[in-house]
Design an enzyme around this catalytic site. Structure first.
Site, PDB file in Angstrom:
ATOM      1  N   PRO A  82       0.752  -1.456   0.054  1.00 51.45           N
ATOM      2  CA  PRO A  82      -0.229   0.027  -0.082  1.00 51.45           C
ATOM      3  C   PRO A  82       1.209   1.271   0.415  1.00 51.45           C
ATOM      4  O   PRO A  82       1.975   0.934   0.888  1.00 51.45           O
ATOM      5  CB  PRO A  82      -1.101   0.050   1.327  1.00 51.45           C
ATOM      6  CG  PRO A  82      -0.188  -1.977   1.722  1.00 51.45           C
ATOM      7  CD  PRO A  82       1.176  -1.931   0.897  1.00 51.45           C
ATOM      8  N   LEU A  87       5.878   1.504   3.879  1.00 51.57           N
ATOM      9  CA  LEU A  87       6.181  -0.208   4.558  1.00 51.57           C
ATOM     10  C   LEU A  87       6.675  -0.006   3.154  1.00 51.57           C
ATOM     11  O   LEU A  87       7.172  -1.295   2.717  1.00 51.57           O
ATOM     12  CB  LEU A  87       4.816  -0.929   3.888  1.00 51.57           C
ATOM     13  CG  LEU A  87       3.729  -1.732   4.751  1.00 51.57           C
ATOM     14  CD1 LEU A  87       3.118  -2.939   4.526  1.00 51.57           C
ATOM     15  CD2 LEU A  87       4.591  -1.933   6.228  1.00 51.57           C
ATOM     16  N   SER A  89       6.918   1.772  -0.493  1.00 49.57           N
ATOM     17  CA  SER A  89       6.680   1.243  -1.719  1.00 49.57           C
ATOM     18  C   SER A  89       7.265   1.778  -2.573  1.00 49.57           C
ATOM     19  O   SER A  89       7.742   1.969  -3.483  1.00 49.57           O
ATOM     20  CB  SER A  89       5.451   1.874  -2.266  1.00 49.57           C
ATOM     21  OG  SER A  89       5.103   3.006  -1.175  1.00 49.57           O
ATOM     22  N   ALA A  92      10.968   0.439  -2.265  1.00 50.51           N
ATOM     23  CA  ALA A  92      11.000  -0.694  -3.162  1.00 50.51           C
ATOM     24  C   ALA A  92      11.297  -0.313  -4.154  1.00 50.51           C
ATOM     25  O   ALA A  92      11.691  -0.892  -5.672  1.00 50.51           O
ATOM     26  CB  ALA A  92       9.638  -1.364  -2.796  1.00 50.51           C
ATOM     27  N   ASP A 133      15.429   2.838   3.652  1.00 51.35           N
ATOM     28  CA  ASP A 133      14.644   1.961   3.344  1.00 51.35           C
ATOM     29  C   ASP A 133      15.105   1.598   2.210  1.00 51.35           C
ATOM     30  O   ASP A 133      14.931   0.301   1.680  1.00 51.35           O
ATOM     31  CB  ASP A 133      13.306   3.268   2.619  1.00 51.35           C
ATOM     32  CG  ASP A 133      12.638   2.980   3.805  1.00 51.35           C
ATOM     33  OD1 ASP A 133      13.180   3.296   5.033  1.00 51.35           O
ATOM     34  OD2 ASP A 133      11.789   4.606   3.715  1.00 51.35           O
TER      35      ASP A 133
HETATM   36  C1  MEV Z   1      11.194   5.833   6.957  1.00 52.00           C
HETATM   37  O1  MEV Z   1      10.377   4.397   6.903  1.00 52.00           O
HETATM   38  C2  MEV Z   1      11.813   6.077   7.972  1.00 52.00           C
HETATM   39  C3  MEV Z   1      11.949   7.172   8.541  1.00 52.00           C
HETATM   40  O2  MEV Z   1      12.977   6.754   9.623  1.00 52.00           O
HETATM   41  C4  MEV Z   1      12.654   8.303   7.607  1.00 52.00           C
HETATM   42  C5  MEV Z   1      14.642   7.293   7.338  1.00 52.00           C
HETATM   43  O3  MEV Z   1      14.785   6.864   8.016  1.00 52.00           O
HETATM   44  O4  MEV Z   1      14.320   7.883   6.194  1.00 52.00           O
HETATM   45  C6  MEV Z   1      11.269   7.941   9.445  1.00 52.00           C
END
Ligand code: MEV
Length: 300
Positions: A82, A87, A89, A92, A133
């Site tokens: 989603p 998650l 997206s 990915a 990420d």
């Molecule tokens: C986002 O999935 C994770 C955060 O810590 C932002 C980042 O690390 O780039 C909120």
């Protein structure tokens, strides 16, 4: 010639937001993510749909990073993630695009190189991302990630062995959160409350160290406690939401050892840890009967 590129979705087990400021965080790849199909073309193109605009921006950043000049058309995007749910997206998608670009250009890139290319797109989307990420989207598995790039050093990426499985429930709140907005919110909090932020960051460092001890020992109760303590601080920073708090309350009522938001917050998903797969199944039924969308994630 056509190529397929892939990137994993992810959930952050501990350390979102604090990772932006150099505190080591922990993330697990989801068994699914994004897949793109692409082919050479005279100009860059994306299919219509939710990723049309972001995808084109990602494509141009990634091509520049990889030194690719030829045009490329993404003909299909398949996603089980989603959007705006925390998650991963966008990461990915960026990794999947980088993967396809590298294949079409005949580049023999490592997954780390693809992650670095995807990071250029992540910066365009999120402003000041830590890079966690895109790293987990490219490498998969479970990682300990320490950002050092903001200090002019190399980030530290450590794949973790899973000796003790984790039974996790990802609970969709149904409201979308934007990483850029939430990361900026924390930056503003830091600016306005330097001393308080320093204390919060020290607690995040302690949790990060304790996570490794609990992880190695398979101490699920301690991991759950760390989830809860992280959530208290994330709430304090203002990145939780009413719907996240409600999902967390339901998770604790359903026997979770701990629960927190996962990703940037402001909406998106909550993540709850259960003692074993049976407890996870019971919780899943409880959430489904309340009308929630949930995903079971057994790490290991
Ligand atoms: C986002 O999935 C994770 C955060 O810590 C932002 C980042 O690390 O780039 C909120």
């Amino acid at each position: 010639m056509a190529a397929v590129g892939k990137g994993f979705g992810k959930c952050i087990l501990l350390g979102e937001h604090f990772v932006v400021y150099g505190v080591p965080a922990y993330a697990a790849a989801l068994p699914y993510g994004m897949e793109v199909e692409a082919q050479s073309a005279s100009v860059d193109r994306m299919p219509q749909g939710p990723y049309a605009e972001a995808g084109l921006l990602a494509l141009s950043r990634i091509k520049a990073n990889l030194g690719v000049k030829v045009g490329l058309e993404v003909t299909a995007i398949r996603s089980l993630l989603p959007v705006g749910a925390g998650l991963g997206s966008s990461a990915a998608l960026s990794v999947a695009i980088a993967d396809a670009v590298a294949t079409l250009a005949g580049l023999n890139c490592t997954r780390i190189k693809l992650s670095d290319a995807a990071y250029e797109a992540e910066k365009a989307f999120h402003g000041n991302p830590s890079g966690i990420d895109n790293t987990v989207a490219a490498l998969g598995g479970v990682l300990r990630y320490e950002r050092r790039s903001h200090l002019g050093q190399t980030n530290v990426i450590e794949p973790l062995q899973v000796k003790h499985p984790l039974s996790l429930l990802v609970i969709e709140t149904g409201e979308a959160g934007q990483t850029k907005v939430q990361v900026e919110k924390v930056a503003k909090f830091k600016q306005a409350n330097e001393a308080v932020f320093e204390r919060i960051l020290l607690r995040a460092w302690d949790r990060s160290r304790e996570f490794m001890i609990a992880w190695d020992a398979g101490d699920l109760q301690r991991l759950g406690d760390l989830f809860n303590s992280a959530q208290d601080d994330l709430f304090g920073l203002g990145v939780s939401s009413e719907k996240i708090e409600l999902a967390i309350r339901h998770a604790r009522d359903s026997g979770a050892l701990g629960a927190k938001l996962t990703g940037a917050g402001g909406g998106g998903c909550a993540l709850a840890l259960y003692a074993d797969p049976d407890a996870l199944q019971l919780a899943r039924s409880a959430f489904l009967s309340k009308g929630y969308q949930v995903h079971l994630v057994v790490v290991g």
